[in-house]
Design a protein around this motif. Structure first.
Motif, short mmCIF file in Angstrom:
data_model
loop_
_atom_site.label_atom_id
_atom_site.label_comp_id
_atom_site.label_asym_id
_atom_site.label_seq_id
_atom_site.Cartn_x
_atom_site.Cartn_y
_atom_site.Cartn_z
N GLU A 204 0.83 -1.20 0.00
CA GLU A 204 0.00 0.00 0.00
C GLU A 204 0.87 1.25 0.00
OE1 GLU A 204 -3.96 1.24 2.42
OE2 GLU A 204 -2.18 0.98 3.67
N THR A 205 1.87 1.29 0.88
CA THR A 205 2.72 2.48 0.94
C THR A 205 3.62 2.59 -0.29
OG1 THR A 205 4.19 1.22 2.39
CG2 THR A 205 2.75 2.85 3.42
N PHE A 206 3.98 1.48 -0.89
CA PHE A 206 4.73 1.51 -2.16
C PHE A 206 3.94 2.28 -3.21
CE2 PHE A 206 5.77 -0.15 -6.35
CZ PHE A 206 7.16 -0.16 -6.34
N LEU A 231 8.91 0.43 4.98
CA LEU A 231 9.77 -0.34 4.09
C LEU A 231 9.25 -0.31 2.65
CD1 LEU A 231 10.46 -3.47 6.36
CD2 LEU A 231 11.76 -1.33 6.19
N GLY A 232 7.93 -0.25 2.50
CA GLY A 232 7.34 -0.15 1.16
C GLY A 232 7.66 1.18 0.51
N LEU A 247 14.61 12.54 1.61
CA LEU A 247 14.83 12.10 2.98
C LEU A 247 13.55 11.52 3.57
CD1 LEU A 247 16.93 15.12 4.31
CD2 LEU A 247 17.74 12.99 3.29
N VAL A 248 13.69 10.43 4.33
CA VAL A 248 12.54 9.71 4.88
C VAL A 248 12.57 9.77 6.41
CG1 VAL A 248 11.43 7.45 5.09
CG2 VAL A 248 12.40 8.16 2.90
N ALA A 249 11.43 10.07 6.98
CA ALA A 249 11.23 10.00 8.43
C ALA A 249 10.10 9.01 8.70
CB ALA A 249 10.88 11.37 9.00
N ALA A 250 10.13 8.38 9.87
CA ALA A 250 9.16 7.33 10.16
C ALA A 250 8.64 7.47 11.59
CB ALA A 250 9.80 5.96 9.96
N PHE A 251 7.83 6.49 11.99
CA PHE A 251 7.29 6.45 13.35
C PHE A 251 7.28 5.00 13.79
CE2 PHE A 251 4.55 7.73 16.89
CZ PHE A 251 4.96 9.05 17.09
N ASP A 252 7.38 4.79 15.11
CA ASP A 252 7.50 3.46 15.68
C ASP A 252 8.82 2.83 15.25
OD1 ASP A 252 5.03 3.72 16.97
OD2 ASP A 252 3.93 2.90 15.27
N PRO A 255 13.25 -3.93 14.09
CA PRO A 255 14.70 -4.14 14.04
C PRO A 255 15.36 -3.68 12.74
CG PRO A 255 13.65 -6.02 15.09
CD PRO A 255 12.54 -5.12 14.60
N GLU A 256 14.65 -3.76 11.63
CA GLU A 256 15.22 -3.30 10.35
C GLU A 256 15.59 -1.82 10.37
OE1 GLU A 256 12.22 -6.56 9.10
OE2 GLU A 256 12.57 -5.20 10.77
#
Length: 327
Positions: A204-206, A231-232, A247-252, A255-256
């Motif tokens: 979906e995010t891809f 990851l997508g 540039l990518v930012a994320a949440f939560d 381990p990857e």
């Protein structure tokens, strides 16, 4: 829909991925704590489930996690079956804040205490609410992304958002916090759009990321509001050959993310501490069942983990975020 039994639901949840968590079949009625989760396909909810389980079993309760597959109807059915079974108490992470009151009303009528572990509810009676400060965590991520954009000379580039459901109170807080953090960090660009996740999958995010990149060739930043779906987005960015200029930012956290942060493929992530949240949810419910005092709201800090501080934060992250899954 035929009414399913509690044990049938438990078997279904195990097939959906709970087996690896070591959840055991329910024991005698009234000695079990049930965790109603939005979807055990996401690591965050599995980590939170482990925390609830540890607190329940430490006090001699049986434990069951029931997967709602991101469906309010399934979550309501799971609640009905749990209540009919006569469980001692329920921890719920609602599929969204607007449908949680239906579950709370059923439990209140049956005299079964409920603790809410994350997301929140628009109304209803509950013993305690365990929540992260989503606004502050997302604000920290926005500030970190703004600083990284500024260091590249990209503060005027557009930034896209791929969010969790904005019907959830925590989703609303993350979106506002991130936007405020970008502004506080000196970002001057425009927003490249907002897409809300429904299936919470990498595919979906891809697709969302592909669409944003096509519509916004000047996009320089992207914020994905939960862990595995990020990851997508990274896969789509790589396929578009944009890894060096976005540039990518994320949440939560999963381990990857450790290697992704170290390599700066992700510049920052606001990591909730789901295992700790689960423990506190289970402990609050056990205290309520014992007749002791329970705080109405318990806040758990969010760790803003960046490419610069990942080595320092990793020991805590391994324990309270990854539930000791990472060796």
């Amino acid at each position: 829909m035929k009414r399913r039994t509690f044990l049938q639901l438990a078997a279904g949840a195990a097939l959906a991925g709970t087996g690896s968590l070591g959840f055991q079949p329910a024991r005698a009625a009234g000695k079990d704590i049930v965790y109603l989760t939005p979807g055990l396909d996401l690591p965050f909810w599995r980590y939170l489930a482990k925390g609830v389980e540890s607190a329940a079993k430490a006090k001699g309760y049986g434990f069951q996690a029931l997967d709602s597959h991101n469906s309010p109807q399934t979550q309501l059915q799971n609640a009905q079956d749990s209540i009919a079974k006569g469980v001692a108490g329920i921890v719920i992470s609602p599929t969204d804040s607007s449908t949680a009151p239906s579950v709370l009303a059923l439990a209140a009528k049956a005299g079964i205490p409920v603790v809410i572990g994350d997301i929140g509810t628009n109304s209803g009676d509950y013993a305690s609410f365990i929540i992260s400060n989503n606004y502050d965590g997302a604000k920290g991520v926005g500030e970190a992304l703004a600083a990284a954009l500024k260091a590249k000379g990209w503060e005027g580039g557009s930034v896209g958002l791929i969010t969790i459901s904005q019907a959830r109170k925590n989703g609303q807080a993350r979106t506002k916090g991130f936007r405020d953090g970008l502004a506080a960090g000196g970002w001057t660009g425009k927003e490249a759009g907002l897409q809300q996740m429904q299936s919470y999958t990498t595919d979906e995010t891809f697709k969302f990321t592909q669409d944003m990149l096509t519509a916004n060739p000047d996009m320089r930043g992207l914020f994905i509001q939960t862990d595995q779906p990020a990851l997508g987005a990274l896969r789509a960015i790589k396929a578009a050959r944009r890894s060096s200029d976005l540039l990518v930012a994320a949440f939560d956290g999963i381990p990857e993310f450790v290697d992704l942060l170290k390599s700066k493929q992700i510049v920052a992530s606001g990591m909730q501490q789901p295992y700790l949240m689960g423990q506190k949810s289970g402990e609050a419910l056990v205290a309520k069942l014992a007749g002791g005092p329970v705080e109405k709201e318990i806040s758990v800090p969010i760790l803003v983990v960046t490419s610069e501080n990942i080595d320092k934060e990793l020991p805590v992250v391994k324990e309270t975020v990854f539930a000791n899954e990472m060796k």
